[in-house]
Design a protein around this motif. Structure first.
Motif, PDB file in Angstrom:
ATOM      1  N   GLU A 167      -6.387 -41.658 -50.173  1.00 35.25           N
ATOM      2  CA  GLU A 167      -7.595 -41.443 -50.973  1.00 35.25           C
ATOM      3  C   GLU A 167      -8.779 -41.078 -50.092  1.00 35.25           C
ATOM      4  O   GLU A 167      -9.914 -41.061 -50.537  1.00 35.25           O
ATOM      5  CB  GLU A 167      -7.911 -42.721 -51.776  1.00 35.25           C
ATOM      6  N   ASN A 169      -2.737 -32.858 -50.790  1.00 35.60           N
ATOM      7  CA  ASN A 169      -2.257 -34.190 -50.391  1.00 35.60           C
ATOM      8  C   ASN A 169      -2.919 -34.681 -49.104  1.00 35.60           C
ATOM      9  O   ASN A 169      -2.780 -35.833 -48.717  1.00 35.60           O
ATOM     10  CB  ASN A 169      -0.746 -34.180 -50.201  1.00 35.60           C
ATOM     11  N   THR A 197     -12.430 -32.327 -46.740  1.00 35.25           N
ATOM     12  CA  THR A 197     -12.443 -33.219 -47.892  1.00 35.25           C
ATOM     13  C   THR A 197     -12.868 -32.482 -49.145  1.00 35.25           C
ATOM     14  O   THR A 197     -13.723 -31.593 -49.079  1.00 35.25           O
ATOM     15  CB  THR A 197     -13.440 -34.378 -47.669  1.00 35.25           C
ATOM     16  N   PRO A 198     -12.291 -32.863 -50.307  1.00 30.42           N
ATOM     17  CA  PRO A 198     -12.708 -32.211 -51.556  1.00 30.42           C
ATOM     18  C   PRO A 198     -14.157 -32.525 -51.905  1.00 30.42           C
ATOM     19  O   PRO A 198     -14.761 -31.873 -52.752  1.00 30.42           O
ATOM     20  CB  PRO A 198     -11.738 -32.786 -52.593  1.00 30.42           C
ATOM     21  N   SER A 233     -15.232 -28.585 -47.793  1.00 28.05           N
ATOM     22  CA  SER A 233     -14.132 -28.378 -48.742  1.00 28.05           C
ATOM     23  C   SER A 233     -13.758 -26.899 -48.791  1.00 28.05           C
ATOM     24  O   SER A 233     -14.638 -26.044 -48.720  1.00 28.05           O
ATOM     25  CB  SER A 233     -14.565 -28.827 -50.150  1.00 28.05           C
ATOM     26  N   ASP A 245     -12.005 -26.386 -55.062  1.00 30.26           N
ATOM     27  CA  ASP A 245     -12.004 -27.467 -56.060  1.00 30.26           C
ATOM     28  C   ASP A 245     -10.608 -27.655 -56.642  1.00 30.26           C
ATOM     29  O   ASP A 245     -10.340 -27.310 -57.785  1.00 30.26           O
ATOM     30  CB  ASP A 245     -13.014 -27.159 -57.180  1.00 30.26           C
ATOM     31  N   TYR A 246      -9.720 -28.173 -55.790  1.00 34.96           N
ATOM     32  CA  TYR A 246      -8.371 -28.503 -56.254  1.00 34.96           C
ATOM     33  C   TYR A 246      -7.883 -29.647 -55.363  1.00 34.96           C
ATOM     34  O   TYR A 246      -8.485 -29.931 -54.315  1.00 34.96           O
ATOM     35  CB  TYR A 246      -7.414 -27.305 -56.152  1.00 34.96           C
ATOM     36  N   VAL A 247      -6.809 -30.287 -55.749  1.00 31.22           N
ATOM     37  CA  VAL A 247      -6.376 -31.491 -55.040  1.00 31.22           C
ATOM     38  C   VAL A 247      -5.201 -31.159 -54.105  1.00 31.22           C
ATOM     39  O   VAL A 247      -4.186 -30.607 -54.537  1.00 31.22           O
ATOM     40  CB  VAL A 247      -5.954 -32.591 -56.041  1.00 31.22           C
TER      41      VAL A 247
END
Ligand SMILES: Nc1c(O)cccc1[N+](=O)[O-]
Length: 225
Positions: A112, A139, A84-85, A132, A135-137
């Motif tokens: 989400e 899917n 998870t971020p 994590s 620090d990036y998103v």
């Protein structure tokens, strides 16, 4: 080590058959199984998500399928990793620590994220880490799980043919790895640094250490306190 991954896209993990991990599985060093979270749904649509309490965009993964999946997959010796971020940073040090666990279960969220009660419920039974890789998103958590899987399993004794190769790597001593060169000695007018041709091992080690410090200072000043 036993490793399980739970995801709505279990085929993401087919790539593991191509790598050293495939050999490790064949040698019995690692047991790996990917599971489809939808196997634990109970409705005809195999529903895994719903709208978030409190409103907001996107959907949240429902707790029930995860709870039933963990009921089947977890043992008292499991370590559950939620990718998870919002997690703690994944580092070489953490990879080293996790490489000695008996059973890793990667919980790969989508949408989400997963209802937080799934984390709380698991934490009441086994060791749980929210981790994590950056620090990036993304899917979903599958790619992060693959990265962590590779970093962790390659540190297991007997996994890498040449154990020395995992000693002098970036981050193994807190610094970035020194630059590497191989034949030809001259390539497009670019030469291999003379010291590497000298056969003087003490000088080579000194040069490599200086290169590691300089590269770390340039690219990762945060690693040099
Ligand atoms: N960054 C991210 C994400 O956006 C979704 C799942 C997992 C991660 N991560 O582990 O870094």
């Amino acid at each position: 080590m036993r490793i399980d991954a739970i995801s709505i896209f279990p085929d993401y993990f087919n790539v593991l058959e191509l790598s050293l991990l495939g050999k490790a599985k064949q040698s019995g060093l690692i047991e790996f199984q990917a599971h489809d979270l939808r196997s634990w749904t109970t409705d005809k649509h195999k529903t895994v998500d719903d709208s978030p309490y409190g409103g907001g965009a996107g959907m949240v993964m429902k707790p029930e399928p995860w709870g039933l999946a963990f009921d089947d997959v977890l043992t008292p010796k499991s370590t559950v990793i939620f990718t998870t971020p919002a997690g703690i940073p994944f580092t070489q040090k953490l990879a080293q620590e996790l490489s000695t666990r008996e059973h890793l279960v990667f919980a790969c969220g989508r949408y989400e994220g997963i209802d937080q009660r799934v984390v709380e419920n698991a934490r009441s039974e086994v060791e749980v880490l929210e981790i994590s890789i950056g620090d990036y998103v993304l899917n979903g958590g599958e790619v992060a799980a693959l990265a962590m899987l590779e970093a962790i399993t390659r540190l297991m004794p007997g996994f890498m043919g040449n154990a020395e190769s995992i000693v002098e790597e970036s981050h193994s001593d807190g610094l970035l790895e020194y630059p590497s060169y191989t034949k030809p000695q001259s390539w497009r007018g670019l030469e291999v640094p003379e010291v590497l041709l000298s056969g003087h091992h003490a000088e080579i080690e000194k040069w490599r250490r200086a290169q590691s410090v300089e590269r770390t200072r340039q690219n990762r000043p945060d690693l040099i306190d």
